[in-house]
Design a protein around this motif. Sequence first.
Motif, PDB file in Angstrom:
ATOM      1  N   ALA A 373       0.849  -1.349   0.076  1.00  0.00           N
ATOM      2  CA  ALA A 373       0.010  -0.138  -0.097  1.00  0.00           C
ATOM      3  C   ALA A 373       0.827   1.252   0.029  1.00  0.00           C
ATOM      4  CB  ALA A 373      -0.836  -0.159   1.284  1.00  0.00           C
ATOM      5  N   LEU A 379      -1.914   5.919  -2.039  1.00  0.00           N
ATOM      6  CA  LEU A 379      -2.872   4.785  -1.430  1.00  0.00           C
ATOM      7  C   LEU A 379      -3.157   4.756  -0.211  1.00  0.00           C
ATOM      8  CD1 LEU A 379      -4.674   2.547  -2.330  1.00  0.00           C
ATOM      9  CD2 LEU A 379      -2.586   1.184  -2.347  1.00  0.00           C
ATOM     10  N   ALA A 380      -1.932   4.993   0.639  1.00  0.00           N
ATOM     11  CA  ALA A 380      -2.333   5.200   2.175  1.00  0.00           C
ATOM     12  C   ALA A 380      -3.288   6.157   2.661  1.00  0.00           C
ATOM     13  CB  ALA A 380      -1.328   5.242   2.781  1.00  0.00           C
ATOM     14  N   SER A 383      -7.069   5.670   1.653  1.00  0.00           N
ATOM     15  CA  SER A 383      -7.882   4.981   2.466  1.00  0.00           C
ATOM     16  C   SER A 383      -8.639   5.715   3.648  1.00  0.00           C
ATOM     17  CB  SER A 383      -7.144   3.965   3.144  1.00  0.00           C
ATOM     18  OG  SER A 383      -6.126   4.417   4.069  1.00  0.00           O
TER      19      SER A 383
END
Length: 434
Positions: A373, A379-380, A383
Amino acid sequence: MDTHPTTPPHAVVIGSGIGGLTAAVALHRRGWRVTVLERAASLRPVGAAISLAPNSLRALDVIGLGDDVRALAAWQGDGGLRTPRGRWLARTNARAAAERFGGPLVVLPRATLVELLASRLPEGVVRTASPATLAEPGGGALDGRPAVVTTPHGDVEAALVVGADGINSAVRTALFPAHPAPVYTGLTSWRLLVPAPARPFHPHESWGRGALWGTQPLKDGRVYAYAAAVAPDGAKAPDGEKAELLRRYGDWHDPIPALLDTADEDGILRHDIRHLTAPLPAFHRGRTALLGDAAHPMAPTLGQGGNQAIEDAIVLAHHLPPRRATGAGLEAYSADRLPRTTVVVRTAARVARLHTRTAAPAVLLRDALMTLAGAVPGLALRSFDSLADWHPPHREELVPAYDHRDDGRQSRHRQDRPAHRQGDPREDRLHRPR
């Protein structure tokens, strides 16, 4: 009718935590006459620090506190997720996070936030050393019966009662006695404030086998450190919690050992982590509402417990202008908040399960997924989109009817909103003999 046309309705808030005080400020600015009843002898908060994300900062904008809190942001540069040996699993950046979510992440002492909130209330609103019990939740949308709160000095009638009495909420039990109580997640937690180490560090959360540690800087130069680990329910260290932390984390990467060396035993807080994954049927009954941990206890693994309580408080006040029927407003409040908080509670529970993994293969797989990730740009942060992109129903600041010092002078905003005085104790017929 809920109120006399010229009399501001009375709201009683049980509990003076972050959610309770935010609700009191928002309702006061909405035109309610507010009383906050706190069992403890002072407003000394339980907990070391709190992390406020952009969603709750936008909520605080509604009561004029958002920028005051944003000014306390201390995280700059890089941060991220590490292993106990110090290897980075995923990196994040303060500027990238602020750009994505429209504001910073602010970690500040709970005492500072409590002081900011309390300063926005008129003198005498918060009554410490005042235990209170819900005796009658009041009538619903078509019933004019007031809610009744029992205190050592008599019964208090109110058009609205707000149960903000925490994870072991007696108000929740009174409203929904058959609902399951919060259950142990399998994790116990420690929180502490310590002096900053001599060497600079990147803010981080480090994940081990059945354990985690977090280190975050504060604007005042101190460091907020927190930890969680798999442990039996109710366990305590026989030789003190500092010794327990040294056993568990003393060989983790810098600056953790240095922080533990400076920790004061009396300043270490330990609490078992409990949550309520089966949502309540509603966050209200009659004229009584629940918010924060009283409504939806959650694991702190997303850092959203206090944030969701602040959201609750602002949404509650939004649905309760003084001339609206309280029952209809509370129904709208439950409809607004139940879906969102249910998702947050269950997401936090899933993350908590990641931290209870102790088998080496499961931990290796978890760390590999976190590394993957972290390798995908953004991407982190993505979330957290569904958490941090929340906006309050109020888009403009609620203006108080009177100056918060309650000296009888009209505020400079009186021409914008109707003014109501906070009730004079000599005229306050709240208590009736039992």
